[in-house]
Design a protein around this motif. Structure first.
Motif, mmCIF file in Angstrom:
data_model
loop_
_atom_site.group_PDB
_atom_site.id
_atom_site.type_symbol
_atom_site.label_atom_id
_atom_site.label_comp_id
_atom_site.label_asym_id
_atom_site.label_seq_id
_atom_site.Cartn_x
_atom_site.Cartn_y
_atom_site.Cartn_z
ATOM 1 N N GLY A 162 0.816 -1.209 0.000
ATOM 2 C CA GLY A 162 0.000 0.000 0.000
ATOM 3 C C GLY A 162 0.849 1.259 0.000
ATOM 4 O O GLY A 162 0.568 2.215 -0.730
ATOM 5 N N ALA A 163 1.922 1.263 0.815
ATOM 6 C CA ALA A 163 2.805 2.431 0.897
ATOM 7 C C ALA A 163 3.546 2.655 -0.408
ATOM 8 O O ALA A 163 3.658 3.792 -0.895
ATOM 9 C CB ALA A 163 3.792 2.250 2.047
ATOM 10 N N ILE A 164 4.071 1.589 -0.996
ATOM 11 C CA ILE A 164 4.812 1.706 -2.254
ATOM 12 C C ILE A 164 3.896 2.209 -3.368
ATOM 13 O O ILE A 164 4.274 3.076 -4.170
ATOM 14 C CB ILE A 164 5.446 0.349 -2.633
ATOM 15 C CG1 ILE A 164 6.555 -0.002 -1.635
ATOM 16 C CG2 ILE A 164 5.991 0.380 -4.051
ATOM 17 C CD1 ILE A 164 7.074 -1.418 -1.776
ATOM 18 N N ALA A 165 2.660 1.691 -3.413
ATOM 19 C CA ALA A 165 1.715 2.130 -4.444
ATOM 20 C C ALA A 165 1.391 3.614 -4.290
ATOM 21 O O ALA A 165 1.317 4.356 -5.279
ATOM 22 C CB ALA A 165 0.435 1.300 -4.361
ATOM 23 N N ALA A 166 1.216 4.070 -3.046
ATOM 24 C CA ALA A 166 0.902 5.478 -2.804
ATOM 25 C C ALA A 166 2.054 6.379 -3.229
ATOM 26 O O ALA A 166 1.847 7.394 -3.916
ATOM 27 C CB ALA A 166 0.578 5.695 -1.325
ATOM 28 N N CYS A 167 3.259 6.038 -2.816
ATOM 29 C CA CYS A 167 4.429 6.857 -3.167
ATOM 30 C C CYS A 167 4.658 6.881 -4.668
ATOM 31 O O CYS A 167 4.965 7.933 -5.245
ATOM 32 C CB CYS A 167 5.670 6.331 -2.438
ATOM 33 S SG CYS A 167 5.599 6.523 -0.635
ATOM 34 N N ALA A 168 4.490 5.719 -5.316
ATOM 35 C CA ALA A 168 4.674 5.661 -6.765
ATOM 36 C C ALA A 168 3.637 6.516 -7.483
ATOM 37 O O ALA A 168 3.952 7.221 -8.453
ATOM 38 C CB ALA A 168 4.576 4.211 -7.243
ATOM 39 N N ALA A 169 2.388 6.486 -7.003
ATOM 40 C CA ALA A 169 1.335 7.281 -7.636
ATOM 41 C C ALA A 169 1.601 8.777 -7.490
ATOM 42 O O ALA A 169 1.445 9.541 -8.448
ATOM 43 C CB ALA A 169 -0.024 6.930 -7.013
ATOM 44 N N VAL A 170 2.030 9.206 -6.310
ATOM 45 C CA VAL A 170 2.303 10.631 -6.082
ATOM 46 C C VAL A 170 3.491 11.090 -6.925
ATOM 47 O O VAL A 170 3.468 12.170 -7.528
ATOM 48 C CB VAL A 170 2.543 10.899 -4.583
ATOM 49 C CG1 VAL A 170 3.063 12.318 -4.361
ATOM 50 C CG2 VAL A 170 1.256 10.685 -3.801
ATOM 51 N N VAL A 171 4.550 10.279 -6.970
ATOM 52 C CA VAL A 171 5.729 10.632 -7.767
ATOM 53 C C VAL A 171 5.355 10.724 -9.248
ATOM 54 O O VAL A 171 5.764 11.660 -9.953
ATOM 55 C CB VAL A 171 6.852 9.604 -7.559
ATOM 56 C CG1 VAL A 171 7.979 9.814 -8.572
ATOM 57 C CG2 VAL A 171 7.413 9.702 -6.139
ATOM 58 N N ALA A 172 4.566 9.770 -9.730
ATOM 59 C CA ALA A 172 4.156 9.787 -11.143
ATOM 60 C C ALA A 172 3.322 11.030 -11.455
ATOM 61 O O ALA A 172 3.547 11.701 -12.473
ATOM 62 C CB ALA A 172 3.362 8.521 -11.463
#
Length: 244
Positions: A162-172
């Protein structure tokens, strides 16, 4: 592992990590656009590397910790995080403090960085250190949340996902839009996250001290409902007090 077990963990980890990632991305964008991307990305990379080293050191300690002690410690940490977020969201909705404005924060960061600009430097130390600090601090908060939500229940992998998906989405989104994510309903998100994180904190702390919750993990729904009712009541009380 069924949906009832890992869905709340993934959701809480995703939302909480999104809050921290948006705050970090605002500073990173301001530094990159104002001072240049070379130093900004170098600072971010050093922050992530330091964070990875801390996580690698924490792994063996978590594996060796007694379950009850882990539940009490992580439950306490989650309560501290969650109550802080709930308090801030309540005061904002009550009009006691101003709503967080990512555009205004972005403008302030750009102004501060422009005023400190160092001409002729191959590596901009100010930008690199500023980004390093924010990435490390916000990243540490994400790590604490992931450990608190997932480790005590043996769901560290779903929480990490969940954390990795959130960070990846914000960075993208930050890379594509090249501007702060001001349209994210940050205050509503903080209230939701504060409620969920506090509920997990109460649940794990209770488990650690020997409380047997009715219906197991389903008690989290009851805790969330009680905390939401408390937040709404607190908002009304704070609004009334402010008017007085």
């Amino acid at each position: 592992m069924n949906l009832l077990h890992f869905a709340p963990v993934v959701t809480t980890s995703f939302l909480a990590s999104s809050v921290e990632a948006v705050e970090a991305m605002t500073v990173v964008l301001a530094a990159g656009i104002t001072r240049g991307w070379k130093s900004t990305l170098a600072g971010a990379a050093c922050g992530l590397a330091t964070l990875a080293a801390i996580v690698a050191l924490l792994g063996p300690a978590l594996a060796a910790a007694p379950l009850e002690a882990l539940q009490v410690v992580t439950g306490t940490l989650l309560l501290l995080f969650g109550i802080r977020w709930m308090r801030k969201a309540i005061l904002r909705y009550a009009g006691v403090i101003a709503m967080r404005d990512e555009d205004a924060l972005y403008a302030r960061e750009r102004t501060a960085l422009q005023g400190d600009a160092a001409a002729g430097s191959r590596i901009d130390v100010v930008a690199a250190l500023g980004v390093f600090k924010v990435v490390l601090l916000e990243g540490l908060e994400v790590v604490v949340i992931v450990i608190g939500v997932g480790a005590a229940g043996g769901l560290l992998i779903p929480a990490s996902m969940g954390a990795i998906a959130a960070c990846a989405a914000v960075v993208a989104l930050g890379a594509i839009l090249h501007r702060p994510l001001s349209r994210v309903p940050e205050n509503a998100l903080k209230l939701a996250v504060g409620t969920l994180v506090s509920a997990f904190g109460m649940f794990w702390f209770g488990e650690g001290v020997g409380i047997r919750w009715p219906h197991g993990e389903a008690a989290l729904v009851m805790l969330v409902a009680v905390l939401l009712a408390t937040a709404f009541a607190g908002t009304r009380l704070a609004r009334w007090a402010a008017r007085r």
